[in-house]
Scaffold this motif. Structure first.
Motif, short mmCIF file in Angstrom:
data_model
loop_
_atom_site.label_atom_id
_atom_site.label_comp_id
_atom_site.label_asym_id
_atom_site.label_seq_id
_atom_site.Cartn_x
_atom_site.Cartn_y
_atom_site.Cartn_z
N MET A 122 0.85 -1.16 0.00
CA MET A 122 0.00 0.00 0.00
C MET A 122 0.90 1.23 0.00
SD MET A 122 -3.27 0.96 2.33
CE MET A 122 -2.70 0.31 3.83
N SER A 123 0.73 2.12 -0.95
CA SER A 123 1.57 3.28 -1.11
C SER A 123 0.79 4.54 -0.80
CB SER A 123 2.11 3.33 -2.54
OG SER A 123 2.91 4.47 -2.71
N THR A 124 1.46 5.47 -0.13
CA THR A 124 0.85 6.75 0.17
C THR A 124 1.62 7.84 -0.56
OG1 THR A 124 2.24 7.10 2.11
CG2 THR A 124 0.14 5.95 2.46
N PRO A 125 1.02 9.03 -0.70
CA PRO A 125 1.73 10.11 -1.39
C PRO A 125 3.03 10.52 -0.69
CG PRO A 125 -0.60 10.64 -1.17
CD PRO A 125 -0.34 9.40 -0.39
N ASN A 126 3.13 10.33 0.62
CA ASN A 126 4.33 10.72 1.35
C ASN A 126 5.47 9.72 1.20
OD1 ASN A 126 2.97 12.95 2.26
ND2 ASN A 126 2.35 12.00 4.18
N GLN A 127 5.16 8.52 0.74
CA GLN A 127 6.17 7.47 0.64
C GLN A 127 6.84 7.56 -0.73
OE1 GLN A 127 4.58 3.57 1.02
NE2 GLN A 127 6.55 2.63 1.41
N SER A 128 8.16 7.78 -0.74
CA SER A 128 8.88 7.89 -2.01
C SER A 128 9.32 6.52 -2.48
CB SER A 128 10.08 8.82 -1.87
OG SER A 128 11.00 8.26 -0.96
N ARG A 129 9.32 6.32 -3.77
CA ARG A 129 9.76 5.07 -4.38
C ARG A 129 10.90 5.36 -5.34
NH1 ARG A 129 8.09 0.71 -1.71
NH2 ARG A 129 5.92 0.89 -1.16
N ASN A 130 11.90 4.48 -5.34
CA ASN A 130 13.00 4.62 -6.28
C ASN A 130 12.57 4.05 -7.63
OD1 ASN A 130 14.71 5.73 -4.38
ND2 ASN A 130 15.48 3.74 -3.74
N THR A 131 13.02 4.70 -8.68
CA THR A 131 12.73 4.19 -10.02
C THR A 131 13.69 3.05 -10.34
OG1 THR A 131 14.26 5.74 -11.08
CG2 THR A 131 11.97 6.49 -10.77
N ASN A 132 13.34 2.28 -11.35
CA ASN A 132 14.21 1.18 -11.79
C ASN A 132 15.55 1.71 -12.30
OD1 ASN A 132 12.33 -0.74 -11.12
ND2 ASN A 132 11.44 -0.83 -13.17
N ALA A 133 15.52 2.88 -12.95
CA ALA A 133 16.75 3.47 -13.47
C ALA A 133 17.69 3.85 -12.34
CB ALA A 133 16.43 4.68 -14.33
N PHE A 134 17.14 4.43 -11.26
CA PHE A 134 17.98 4.80 -10.11
C PHE A 134 18.56 3.55 -9.46
CE2 PHE A 134 18.58 5.72 -5.60
CZ PHE A 134 19.45 6.80 -5.68
N PHE A 135 17.74 2.52 -9.31
CA PHE A 135 18.22 1.27 -8.72
C PHE A 135 19.34 0.67 -9.57
CE2 PHE A 135 17.90 -3.32 -7.90
CZ PHE A 135 18.06 -3.31 -6.52
N ALA A 136 19.17 0.66 -10.88
CA ALA A 136 20.19 0.13 -11.79
C ALA A 136 21.47 0.95 -11.71
CB ALA A 136 19.67 0.10 -13.22
N GLN A 137 21.33 2.28 -11.68
CA GLN A 137 22.50 3.14 -11.60
C GLN A 137 23.27 2.91 -10.30
OE1 GLN A 137 22.07 6.97 -10.29
NE2 GLN A 137 24.21 7.46 -10.65
#
Length: 95
Positions: free
Chosen positions: A1-16
């Motif tokens: 469950m995701s809320t607007p305050n919770q940030s998620r890393n993108t796949n590109a950032f994870f790969a980098q």
């Protein structure tokens, strides 16, 4: 469950992040292997690199765990406030 305050890393950032970690570790291993010094100095630098790598993973896990704990506490506090607001009846007469 995701809320607007919770940030998620993108796949590109994870790969980098993964690629940059791999490049840095391989560069360090390469430098240790081709350093013109005695084998015991190479072994000492190799152990130092291993210790630094494992302690970096441990630190990242501790930071992540602390952030998750803070998120759970704030969610519990929000649930309590929501329950209080849901139970409140502004038209109820004060006795």
């Amino acid at each position: 469950m995701s809320t607007p305050n919770q940030s998620r890393n993108t796949n590109a950032f994870f790969a980098q992040a993964g690629i940059s970690f791999a490049i840095a570790l391989l560069a360090m291993v390469f430098a240790i292997l081709y350093l013109p010094v005695d084998p015991w100095i190479r072994a000492f630098l190799g152990l130092g690199t291993l210790f630094l790598t494992t302690s970096a993973f441990t630190l990242a896990k501790c930071v992540r765990d602390a952030q998750e704990n803070q998120y759970v506490v704030s969610r519990l506090d929000q649930a309590r406030v929501d329950k209080i607001l849901a139970d409140h009846d502004p038209f109820k007469a004060v006795v």
